[in-house]
Design an enzyme around this catalytic site. Structure first.
Site, short mmCIF file in Angstrom:
data_model
loop_
_atom_site.label_atom_id
_atom_site.label_comp_id
_atom_site.label_asym_id
_atom_site.label_seq_id
_atom_site.Cartn_x
_atom_site.Cartn_y
_atom_site.Cartn_z
N GLY A 79 0.82 -1.22 0.00
CA GLY A 79 0.00 0.00 0.00
C GLY A 79 0.85 1.27 0.00
O GLY A 79 1.96 1.29 0.55
N ARG A 143 1.43 -5.69 -5.09
CA ARG A 143 1.42 -6.62 -3.95
C ARG A 143 1.89 -8.03 -4.33
O ARG A 143 1.61 -8.98 -3.61
CB ARG A 143 0.00 -6.68 -3.35
N ASP A 174 5.42 -7.97 5.75
CA ASP A 174 5.51 -9.12 4.83
C ASP A 174 6.58 -8.90 3.76
O ASP A 174 7.36 -9.80 3.48
CB ASP A 174 4.16 -9.35 4.14
N LYS A 200 8.02 0.67 5.72
CA LYS A 200 6.92 1.48 5.21
C LYS A 200 5.58 0.91 5.65
O LYS A 200 5.41 -0.29 5.66
CB LYS A 200 6.98 1.49 3.69
N THR A 201 4.65 1.67 6.05
CA THR A 201 3.21 1.38 6.10
C THR A 201 2.50 2.43 6.94
O THR A 201 2.95 2.77 8.04
CB THR A 201 2.84 -0.03 6.63
N ASP A 203 -0.09 1.91 8.39
CA ASP A 203 -0.72 1.18 9.50
C ASP A 203 0.07 1.30 10.80
O ASP A 203 -0.48 1.07 11.88
CB ASP A 203 -0.90 -0.30 9.16
#
Ligand code: FBP
Length: 551
Positions: A79, A143, A174, A200-201, A203
């Site tokens: 993402g 992805r 992941d 990175k994220t 979230d």
């Protein structure tokens, strides 16, 4: 290309680097040897070449860039998160500092670009166009999972053709787990190809002792904070709606918690707490209904509730249902084929017949829309796509029924009108805040130095983030240090441990001391938009989460 006035000014922004990276080529200093957080015998066996390596940090040096050129391939994975372009410009500037002959290639559309040999050379002209901008559009993301040897070998083919020394993979837990598997594979093959990861994220769930935060979390939560503040002001002006706001975050509730700390809404659900207390869907509805009724009794028939996107999977009975559905509808299975052959109108009944008794009952009790969202295609990891499930509407609908019931018992007097929102994509590509612009650029620059020092299987790490940027600590962490063994699709796999909200951590503890007050009062904070120019107290602040964690 036409650009806005802000983008024009923003292009001139020079991201701040830690002092250790500002002079010449920094000196790499090795620290203690590391061990995985758990299961170290298994991890050592699986990663003989990349486990047990030492932590490394960089120290300021006056060394001039007389090193050999380094050629690097970069991949954006998963993402979008604000600041990705700055990681890439940091890598570019770092390798050019090492030697102006160094080259940077971007693989297109995520990890698939490496396997399919789709790439572009990132020149100074291209990089300059993307400095300090949001998005991943410079090379695109994807992805595709890198986990098969034939993919790794295809990667090696193109790496040889481009004379790459290293790959930098910018991704979440992941993708960085896969980066480490790739590093080990290339090391075992003596290919000379290094692999470095970057955290990175939006979230915020890729963090640990050495990675204080993943990039993008700061900007995304600032954008959501602004939007929530605007809605709170509207709610408090019109005084006629309850706003249910679902916030992104595939599993962890870090985004919801950070936004609550920024804006002080009436209700914030924390998935990790729901799981810990084994709360049922009904008990969550009871908790919310109680607050709504009390506010109505005080004449306040409005409010704002934050709902983490991942909530549904943390409610024990829903978790069982989802896991049964994941098995039933797993890609390529006989049952998935059967399901897809059915007419839409027959699917629900068929699914219920395949489930255990309790799950079937629950599935049948859900509103039709939600039941059908739960059966949509799984993501490449076989998980239900929580961003497609309207949990906020599920709760709103259940609350309407509950409040009607309470009304008939004389326990609720008033109106309950709802508005629904989902904030996720709005924040993922925003122009990075100063924090993310600086942090990302520093991560990219650090990655280039790790490459130049011949490191592989490391993640770039920049720490001490609540201090001013010049005092940040740049270095590298062996990815294996963050790993443990977990069951994935029935098999034990080495993975980077996902950081959920820590119920003993300072941000959550602070939040629970305040939420009662925020529920019944109207103590809203309106953070306003991200500021890029102005005093540091406004422009350069890290997240509330980081401030509380480091206090
Ligand atoms: P990453 O973990 O890859 O950074 O992505 C996180 C995320 O933004 C989640 O918050 C959200 O559930 C998911 O991506 C949405 O995925 P998609 O972009 O495929 O719709």
């Amino acid at each position: 290309m036409d650009i806005s006035a802000l983008q024009k000014e923003r292009a001139k922004y020079q991201p701040k680097l830690p002092k250790s990276l500002r002079g010449g080529i920094p000196k790499l200093v090795e620290g203690n040897k590391t061990q995985s957080i758990a299961d170290h015998q298994e991890i050592e066996k699986l990663f003989p070449g990349t486990s047990g390596m030492p932590l490394v940090t960089f120290e300021e040096s006056t060394n001039s860039g007389s090193e050999k050129p380094v050629n690097v391939g970069v991949i954006l994975s998963g993402g979008q998160a604000p600041g990705g372009h700055n990681v890439i410009s940091g890598i570019f500037d770092g390798i050019k500092k090492i030697n102006p002959e160094s080259r940077l290639y971007g693989f297109l559309g995520g990890p698939g670009g490496l396997v399919d040999h789709k790439y572009v050379e990132l020149t100074a002209e291209i990089i300059d166009e993307y400095r300090n901008t949001g998005g991943f559009d410079i090379i695109g993301s994807g992805r595709t999972k890198l986990e098969e040897e034939k993919q790794f070998d295809k990667g090696l083919e193109i790496a040889k053709a481009l004379e790459l020394n290293a790959l930098v993979i910018i991704g979440g837990d992941d993708s960085n787990t896969n980066a480490c598997v790739l590093a080990e594979y290339y090391k075992q093959k003596n290919s000379g190809m290094q692999v470095i990861g970057c955290p990175k994220t939006i979230d915020g769930d890729l963090k640990n002792e050495m990675i204080e935060t993943s990039f993008g979390f700061d900007t995304a939560t600032k954008v959501y904070g602004e939007l929530i503040g605007n809605i709170q002001r509207d709610a408090n002006s019109a005084k006629k709606y309850w706003h249910f706001i679902k916030l992104m975050g595939r599993s962890a509730s870090h985004i919801g918690l950070e936004c609550a700390l920024k804006t002080q809404p009436n209700i914030t659900l924390i998935s990790e707490e729901v799981a810990e207390n084994k709360q049922t869907l009904d008990s969550i509805v009871d908790y919310m209904a109680d607050i709504i009724a009390k506010r109505a009794a005080n004449g306040e028939e409005f409010g704002v509730a934050l709902i983490p996107e991942g909530l549904i999977e943390f409610i024990p009975e829903m978790k069982v249902l989802i896991s049964e559905l994941n098995d039933l509808l797993a890609e390529g299975t006989e049952t998935e084929r059967e399901f897809k052959m059915l007419k839409k109108s027959h699917q629900r009944e068929w699914v219920a017949l395949q489930l255990s008794k309790d799950s079937a009952e629950l599935f049948e009790s859900l509103p039709a829309g939600i039941a059908s969202q739960l059966t949509l295609d799984r993501d490449p990891h076989g998980n239900v796509q929580v961003s497609l499930i309207e949990t906020e509407k599920l709760l709103g609908e259940m609350l309407k029924v509950k409040l009607d019931e309470m009304k008939s018992e004389g326990k609720f007097k008033g109106k309950f009108n709802t508005q629904y929102h989902f904030f996720g994509y709005e924040g993922r590509c925003a122009a990075p805040s100063n924090f993310d612009a600086d942090y990302c650029y520093s991560l990219g620059y650090t990655a280039s130095m790790l490459v130049s020092d011949g490191k592989t299987g490391y993640m770039a790490s920049v720490r001490n983030l609540t201090a001013s940027a010049e005092n940040w600590i740049a270095g590298g962490v062996p990815v294996t240090m963050m790993m443990n063994m977990e069951k994935r699709h029935g098999h034990m796999k080495p993975v980077i441990q996902k950081a959920l909200v820590d119920l003993n951590g300072a941000p959550y503890k602070y939040f629970i001391t305040k939420r009662g007050e925020w529920a019944l009062g109207t103590n809203y904070i309106y953070p306003g938009p991200i500021q890029y120019f102005g005093p540091a107290e406004v422009c350069d602040q890290p997240t509330e989460t980081l401030k509380l964690e480091k206090a």
